[in-house]
Design a protein around this motif. Structure first.
Motif, PDB file in Angstrom:
ATOM      1  N   GLN A 202      40.538  -6.406  30.652  1.00  0.00           N
ATOM      2  CA  GLN A 202      41.417  -6.354  31.818  1.00  0.00           C
ATOM      3  C   GLN A 202      41.320  -4.999  32.507  1.00  0.00           C
ATOM      4  OE1 GLN A 202      44.997  -7.572  29.598  1.00  0.00           O
ATOM      5  NE2 GLN A 202      45.205  -9.262  31.056  1.00  0.00           N
ATOM      6  N   TYR A 270      51.856 -11.857  28.393  1.00  0.00           N
ATOM      7  CA  TYR A 270      51.375 -13.121  28.956  1.00  0.00           C
ATOM      8  C   TYR A 270      51.719 -13.212  30.452  1.00  0.00           C
ATOM      9  CZ  TYR A 270      51.209 -18.161  29.826  1.00  0.00           C
ATOM     10  OH  TYR A 270      50.967 -19.397  30.354  1.00  0.00           O
ATOM     11  N   SER A 273      49.597 -10.863  32.510  1.00  0.00           N
ATOM     12  CA  SER A 273      48.208 -11.318  32.513  1.00  0.00           C
ATOM     13  C   SER A 273      48.016 -12.447  33.522  1.00  0.00           C
ATOM     14  CB  SER A 273      47.797 -11.786  31.114  1.00  0.00           C
ATOM     15  OG  SER A 273      47.860 -10.728  30.187  1.00  0.00           O
ATOM     16  N   VAL A 274      48.969 -13.361  33.588  1.00  0.00           N
ATOM     17  CA  VAL A 274      48.889 -14.443  34.574  1.00  0.00           C
ATOM     18  C   VAL A 274      49.000 -13.872  35.984  1.00  0.00           C
ATOM     19  CG1 VAL A 274      50.017 -16.534  35.408  1.00  0.00           C
ATOM     20  CG2 VAL A 274      49.758 -16.172  32.959  1.00  0.00           C
ATOM     21  N   ARG A 277      45.715 -12.286  36.860  1.00  0.00           N
ATOM     22  CA  ARG A 277      44.696 -13.289  37.174  1.00  0.00           C
ATOM     23  C   ARG A 277      44.892 -13.838  38.592  1.00  0.00           C
ATOM     24  NH1 ARG A 277      41.132 -16.243  34.156  1.00  0.00           N
ATOM     25  NH2 ARG A 277      40.602 -18.352  34.867  1.00  0.00           N
ATOM     26  N   ASP A 294      46.011 -21.302  35.579  1.00  0.00           N
ATOM     27  CA  ASP A 294      45.993 -19.926  35.077  1.00  0.00           C
ATOM     28  C   ASP A 294      46.878 -19.778  33.838  1.00  0.00           C
ATOM     29  OD1 ASP A 294      44.413 -19.413  37.268  1.00  0.00           O
ATOM     30  OD2 ASP A 294      46.089 -18.716  38.502  1.00  0.00           O
ATOM     31  N   TRP A 298      45.434 -18.772  30.072  1.00  0.00           N
ATOM     32  CA  TRP A 298      45.880 -17.654  29.248  1.00  0.00           C
ATOM     33  C   TRP A 298      46.674 -18.107  28.030  1.00  0.00           C
ATOM     34  CZ3 TRP A 298      45.241 -12.724  28.203  1.00  0.00           C
ATOM     35  CH2 TRP A 298      44.454 -11.973  29.071  1.00  0.00           C
ATOM     36  N   CYS A 302      42.825 -17.469  25.978  1.00  0.00           N
ATOM     37  CA  CYS A 302      42.947 -16.147  26.590  1.00  0.00           C
ATOM     38  C   CYS A 302      41.647 -15.357  26.487  1.00  0.00           C
ATOM     39  CB  CYS A 302      44.095 -15.379  25.948  1.00  0.00           C
ATOM     40  SG  CYS A 302      43.884 -15.070  24.186  1.00  0.00           S
ATOM     41  N   ALA A 305      39.463 -16.501  29.269  1.00  0.00           N
ATOM     42  CA  ALA A 305      40.017 -16.118  30.566  1.00  0.00           C
ATOM     43  C   ALA A 305      39.754 -14.651  30.870  1.00  0.00           C
ATOM     44  CB  ALA A 305      41.515 -16.413  30.589  1.00  0.00           C
ATOM     45  N   VAL A 306      39.906 -13.790  29.874  1.00  0.00           N
ATOM     46  CA  VAL A 306      39.749 -12.357  30.136  1.00  0.00           C
ATOM     47  C   VAL A 306      38.284 -12.007  30.379  1.00  0.00           C
ATOM     48  CG1 VAL A 306      39.471 -11.622  27.734  1.00  0.00           C
ATOM     49  CG2 VAL A 306      40.571 -10.106  29.354  1.00  0.00           C
TER      50      VAL A 306
END
Length: 364
Positions: A202, A270, A273-274, A277, A294, A298, A302, A305-306
């Motif tokens: 990230q 969480y 992070s969403v 994104r 999304d 995650w 996850c 996704a990352v």
């Protein structure tokens, strides 16, 4: 049936019926003191019976035409099990036949007999013990738990398909991620590192985007939710919530109660992070997925996704902001084109006088 059962049970309670000492009472040997009369109707205290089948047929004894109702119930139960087994056999037959619509009948019969044999063996092995069947049911649910992820993705795919059919979603006009989510799962050893330390990817993704923002000095970065001024706040949040989550989960082995603190930190991680994104999608103008996708990405994948976000951040984006003069110029070009089209259409349609002259010449 539920209403009849409640009527019997509540009426028996109001009449003061007690089960008493009848440990081995069954449907064929129901004590007479369990029966009573309520509002002119015969009722039975069903809670005194321990077996589910005894409770069902015991409720039928309080209804008129008991024998006929019992026979109809047995026929209904048999039809239910037969049709369920037939449907299951048909599905398994299609899967084993390679997905054809009309699989072989003999193969379908084979699977039906196999399923019946397995069910019979399980019933015979239980020897009337409900605990063994309960354990089997629990094991079946646990084994089916991973399949719920497949069902979730199927629901997401169905949702997108419906949007395509209604015209709200046009796949040919959408902007997609540079790398597919499941394709990221094949990138070893990045997938392992992404599972253990997602804040690292990230951080790289945000720094890559900030670097791209600095190349486009005219772009207002706040419009896309990624600000150069707040980059360290986001990066600190990634690492702080993730590390606190790990620390609190480890402290649970020392003192009880830290697990919930760790779970709370993960919930905060969480959420950001969403949000991160969603900001990346706005920056790259990715419109091929919804915020629900999304959240699922995650929540259940996850690490993929990352990695997907980090690979996307390596793509250079050049956004050209149109000035007012450019827009006016575009408008002028459109008006010129529109006038040319009108001129062409007028050319194709001859004036009325010309048509009359042509008719006269043809007549001569």
């Amino acid at each position: 049936f539920g209403g009849v059962g409640l009527y019997n049970e509540l009426g028996s309670i109001q009449n003061g019926i007690e089960c008493g000492d009848h440990p081995e009472a069954t449907l064929s040997s129901i004590p007479a003191d369990w029966y009573s009369e309520f509002d002119g109707n015969k009722i039975l205290k069903l809670s005194c019976l321990e077996n589910g089948s005894d409770i069902y047929f015991g409720a039928l004894t309080t209804l008129p035409l008991t024998m006929i109702m019992s026979i109809l119930s047995m026929v209904g139960i048999i039809v239910y099990f037969v049709t369920s087994s037939d449907s299951a056999s048909h599905v398994v037959d299609i899967l084993t036949a390679g997905g054809i619509d009309e699989p072989p009948k003999l193969q379908r019969i084979f699977w039906a007999l196999t399923e019946g044999a397995v069910a019979s063996m399980l019933l015979a092995a239980s020897n009337g013990d409900d605990d063994s069947l309960t354990a089997l049911q629990a094991a079946t649910l646990v084994a089916a738990l991973p399949f719920t992820l497949v069902l979730i993705f199927e629901c997401m795919a169905t949702y997108k398909t419906l949007l395509i059919h209604t015209g709200e979603l046009k796949p040919e006009e959408q902007v997609y991620w540079e790398c597919d989510l499941f394709e990221c799962g094949t990138k070893f050893p990045l997938i392992i590192f992404g599972l253990l330390c997602p804040p690292y990817f990230q951080t790289k993704a945000r720094l890559n985007i900030i670097e791209n923002i600095e190349k486009n000095q005219d772009m207002e970065d706040n419009e896309y939710g990624i600000s150069r001024a707040s980059k360290y706040i986001w990066i600190t949040s990634y690492w702080a919530f993730w590390l606190l989550c790990i620390v609190f989960l480890c402290l649970e082995y020392v003192m009880t109660g830290f697990f919930y603190l760790g779970l709370t930190m993960y919930c905060f991680y969480y959420v950001i992070s969403v949000m991160n994104r969603a900001a990346i999608k706005r920056y790259y103008q990715i419109d091929s997925s919804h915020v629900i996708f999304d959240m699922f990405s995650w929540g259940f994948c996850c690490c993929c996704a990352v990695i997907q976000e980090e690979l996307q951040s390596k793509q250079d984006v050049e956004l050209e902001l149109k000035t007012a003069e450019d827009k006016e110029q575009d408008g002028d070009e459109y008006s010129v084109t529109e006038s040319k089209d009108a001129e062409r259409m007028s050319f194709l349609q001859a004036p009325a006088d010309d048509i009359t002259d042509n008719i006269k010449l043809d007549a001569q």
